[in-house]
Design a protein around this motif. Structure first.
Motif, PDB file in Angstrom:
ATOM      1  N   THR A   1       0.828  -1.182   0.000  1.00 24.39           N
ATOM      2  CA  THR A   1       0.000   0.000   0.000  1.00 24.39           C
ATOM      3  C   THR A   1       0.864   1.234   0.000  1.00 24.39           C
TER       4      THR A   1
ATOM      5  N   ASN B   1      -2.112   1.626  13.422  1.00 25.33           N
ATOM      6  CA  ASN B   1      -0.664   1.592  13.251  1.00 25.33           C
ATOM      7  C   ASN B   1      -0.394   1.425  11.759  1.00 25.33           C
TER       8      ASN B   1
ATOM      9  N   ASN C   1       0.801  -1.571  10.088  1.00 24.75           N
ATOM     10  CA  ASN C   1      -0.170  -2.654   9.899  1.00 24.75           C
ATOM     11  C   ASN C   1      -1.505  -1.993   9.552  1.00 24.75           C
ATOM     12  N   PRO C   2      -1.569  -1.381   8.363  1.00 25.81           N
ATOM     13  CA  PRO C   2      -2.714  -0.507   8.069  1.00 25.81           C
ATOM     14  C   PRO C   2      -4.058  -1.219   8.044  1.00 25.81           C
ATOM     15  N   ASN C   3      -4.060  -2.527   7.818  1.00 25.91           N
ATOM     16  CA  ASN C   3      -5.332  -3.246   7.826  1.00 25.91           C
ATOM     17  C   ASN C   3      -5.575  -3.965   9.142  1.00 25.91           C
TER      18      ASN C   3
ATOM     19  N   PRO D   1      -5.829  -3.902  13.531  1.00 25.72           N
ATOM     20  CA  PRO D   1      -6.858  -3.388  14.432  1.00 25.72           C
ATOM     21  C   PRO D   1      -6.688  -1.900  14.719  1.00 25.72           C
TER      22      PRO D   1
ATOM     23  N   TYR E   1      -6.080   0.629  17.582  1.00 30.78           N
ATOM     24  CA  TYR E   1      -5.501   0.595  18.920  1.00 30.78           C
ATOM     25  C   TYR E   1      -6.034   1.744  19.752  1.00 30.78           C
TER      26      TYR E   1
ATOM     27  N   LYS F   1       4.895  -8.931   6.301  1.00 31.03           N
ATOM     28  CA  LYS F   1       4.916  -7.502   6.062  1.00 31.03           C
ATOM     29  C   LYS F   1       6.334  -7.000   6.305  1.00 31.03           C
TER      30      LYS F   1
END
Lengths: 384, 271
Positions: free
Chosen positions: A15, A47, A50-52, A54, A56, A313
């Protein structure tokens, strides 16, 4: 006749990171994130590593300050909470045209400037028509006209400036040009006259370890074709090295070229043997030389790859490079007189590194990312 | 169209000579296998666009639920699970109002790496504890935080414990050397670098005010070049990120859909 199936298609899909916030926590950590909600006692965010993943949630007491991509910021103070308007303006941070950069020095001076040059230890900026050198050790923080920011002194030291100076900074940010802010006092930090004529950069500047906002996070999709190229190249060199028709000089040249695909020649390949149930590690050049010797034992060698694999990732390392890993399965079969004399199926993990570079091209500084291979490990080996 | 996360898809010519059924079984087992700890975290968090979800779409329109994914992360071959506890755990983490997730960058997890090493030339075993440390540049790395080894339980001739001195470890300001953030995916293949050069210990050892006795002795022995780490044998990861629970994961290499990095222990902890 030896057969080798080359890699056909390598897709990298990543992405492009959306406009990001940077969130600073107590304890000295910070992350690139995207704040999704600000409640009286909690900050919710994604975050961007880890764009997909959870959403936080952190107590506001553990968040010090957050910057958005336009350079606006929000200080999280229990004593002086931000107003709803301030939160809304921060969350809605749209593109704002800025004509200058803002620096705040340790004397508390807030200076609208235009940065012309920068090195690891200092900035050269035009301040009220005059080029001035600002040693970074005398600065607290900087908000660039492109919205990036940099905290020089540590967040704890910067917080009081960020909090107290916000109204003045907002005022300056909404004004047109440095000339209209004559009321600001110049920094008391020592100033030196810089050359006013344009400098020519003749030497290659070293890749300075910037704050992570100063590195544009790599748009991974653009490097998909480079990664494909490198992996196909490696497969091609393996084919040449293991082919019985290859002369010694060509095989040696292929070994040299293959090593060039790796981050350094210290990259290691783990090799397992089903007969001895042991694993050994060889530096990439040693591995390829062993492969060349081993291929001579067979009159036919087949190396194949499974059509399914997994990739992790990418994660940013201490050096600013990005590290990822691919798990794939390789089948190795050696034949003598048409008989399979050795065969194994090995599951491997290969490290892929995105490395940042800067170089001078025709007098202009160019920066970008390149793809390299690194350590290759063994997960499991089975006999065929 | 750009996908939402970083993903490398490697598509290769299919293996020759494999029967169709075996190829399908191979692919299915590979897709279901939890190949890396990162994949474990992805599945636990029900991340989008994962290999298992994309693979599952080929065979069914029913999407995998988070509950189903988390169930698949338990070692199904273990027969003495407390199923009530397992379901309580799954219900807690999948609670719609307050779901809980694992975070690679949350420092409440660690790796215990069983290693072979040489101490004064003799083969020994040790368990190295490694943690992730987040850095100011937004990156992270693995660091050595503790060690357990019989040969480090030194005693004086009269049987009393050896008095240890807390070592001073200078943390280098450059990043020439480190255990990179995905070292775990290669089972810490580069763990031998910790003992390669005594002068480089600061790159690999966590900064601490007080090290355990074993760590003090390990550092002292490394500085005298008496220790050489050879390789990692096995790894166990422990996560303490879910309220009231600790989970241990280890690798199960077997030809089945339930394989790879799986939950081997679920432990209730005081909140």
């Amino acid at each position: 006749m030896k057969t080798f199936y080359t890699l056909t298609i390598l897709f990298f899909s990543f992405t492009k990171l959306a406009a990001q916030d940077v969130i600073y926590f107590t304890g000295g950590t910070k992350i690139p994130g995207k704040i999704t909600e600000i409640l009286p006692d909690k900050v919710k965010f994604k975050n961007l590593a880890n764009p997909n993943g959870p959403i936080y949630s952190r107590n506001t007491s553990s968040v010090q300050v957050a910057f958005n991509s336009t350079g606006d910021y929000l200080v999280f103070s229990q004593a002086k909470p931000s107003s709803d308007k301030e939160k809304e303006d921060f969350m809605n941070g749209g593109s704002k045209a800025r004509n200058y950069d803002i620096i705040i020095d340790k004397n508390g001076a807030i200076l609208p400037v235009s940065i012309n040059d920068e090195s690891e230890g200092e900035l050269v900026a035009n301040n009220n028509g005059k080029d001035v050198i600002f040693p970074k050790k005398d600065l607290v923080f900087l908000i660039r006209k492109n919205g990036n920011h940099q905290i020089f002194s540590g967040t704890d030291e910067a917080l009081p400036y960020l909090s107290i100076d916000k109204p003045k900074i907002n005022m300056i940010l909404t004004q047109g040009s440095p000339k209209e802010t004559a009321s600001e006092t110049p920094s008391a930090a020592p100033q030196r006259q810089a050359e006013t004529e344009e400098r020519k950069v003749e030497e290659v500047k070293p890749a300075v370890a910037h704050d992570d906002n100063d590195y544009v996070v790599p748009d991974m999709a653009l490097y998909g074709s480079k990664a494909l190229q490198k992996t196909n190249e490696f497969a091609g060199y393996l084919q040449t090295i293991t082919s019985i028709n290859t002369k010694r000089e060509a095989a040696t040249k292929s070994i040299n070229m293959a090593c060039g695909l790796f981050l350094t020649e210290d990259a290691r390949v783990e090799v397992s043997n089903i007969r001895t149930d042991t694993k050994n590690k060889y530096k990439i050049r040693d591995y390829l030389n062993r492969l060349l010797i081993k291929s001579g034992q067979y009159d036919k060698l087949i190396i194949e790859y499974a059509n399914i694999s997994y990739a992790s990732k990418f994660k940013k390392g201490p050096d600013g490079n990005y590290y990822g890993s691919v798990t794939f399965v390789q089948k190795f079969q050696g034949f003598v007189d048409g008989n399979l004399v050795y065969g194994d199926q090995t599951k491997r993990n290969m490290t892929v590194v995105l490395k940042h570079y800067e170089k001078a091209v025709n007098g202009e500084n160019v920066s970008g990312w390149d793809v390299f291979l690194d350590d290759i490990g063994v997960v499991e080996t089975k006999k065929l | 169209m750009l996908k939402k996360h970083f993903q490398i898809l490697l598509m290769l010519i299919p293996l020759c000579g494999f029967a169709q059924a075996f190829e399908t079984e191979f692919e299915t087992n590979f897709a279901w296998e939890v190949k890396q700890v990162d994949e474990f975290i992805e599945r636990f968090n029900d991340a989008d666009h994962t290999l298992i979800k994309d693979y599952n779409k080929k065979f069914t329109k029913s999407p995998l639920t988070r509950e189903a994914l988390i169930k698949s992360l338990f070692d199904s071959k273990r027969s003495d699970w407390n199923y009530e506890e397992v379901m309580t755990f799954i219900t807690q983490v999948t609670n719609e109002e307050d779901p809980e997730y694992l975070d690679f960058n949350n420092e409440n997890w660690y790796a215990k790496v069983s290693c072979n090493l040489k101490w004064k030339g003799k083969l020994q075993k040790a368990v190295l504890k490694l943690n992730i440390r987040n850095l100011a540049n937004g990156g992270c790395k693995w660091v050595l935080t503790d060690i357990e080894a019989d040969f480090l339980k030194l005693k004086n001739p009269d049987g009393t414990k050896v008095v240890v001195v807390q070592p001073q470890i200078a943390t280098p300001t450059d990043f020439r050397k480190f255990l990179n953030p995905i070292s775990h995916t290669n089972d810490f293949l580069e763990i031998d670098k910790i003992s390669e050069d005594a002068a480089d210990l600061g790159y690999y050892v966590d900064k601490s005010e007080k090290y355990s006795d074993s760590m003090c002795l390990f550092i002292a022995e490394c500085r005298q070049n008496n220790i050489k780490i050879l390789h990692a044998n096995s790894i166990v990861y422990t996560f303490s990120q879910i309220k009231g629970w600790q989970i241990e994961i280890r690798q199960f290499n077997r030809q089945s859909r339930n394989s790879g990095w799986l939950i081997s222990k679920l432990i209730k902890t005081p909140i």
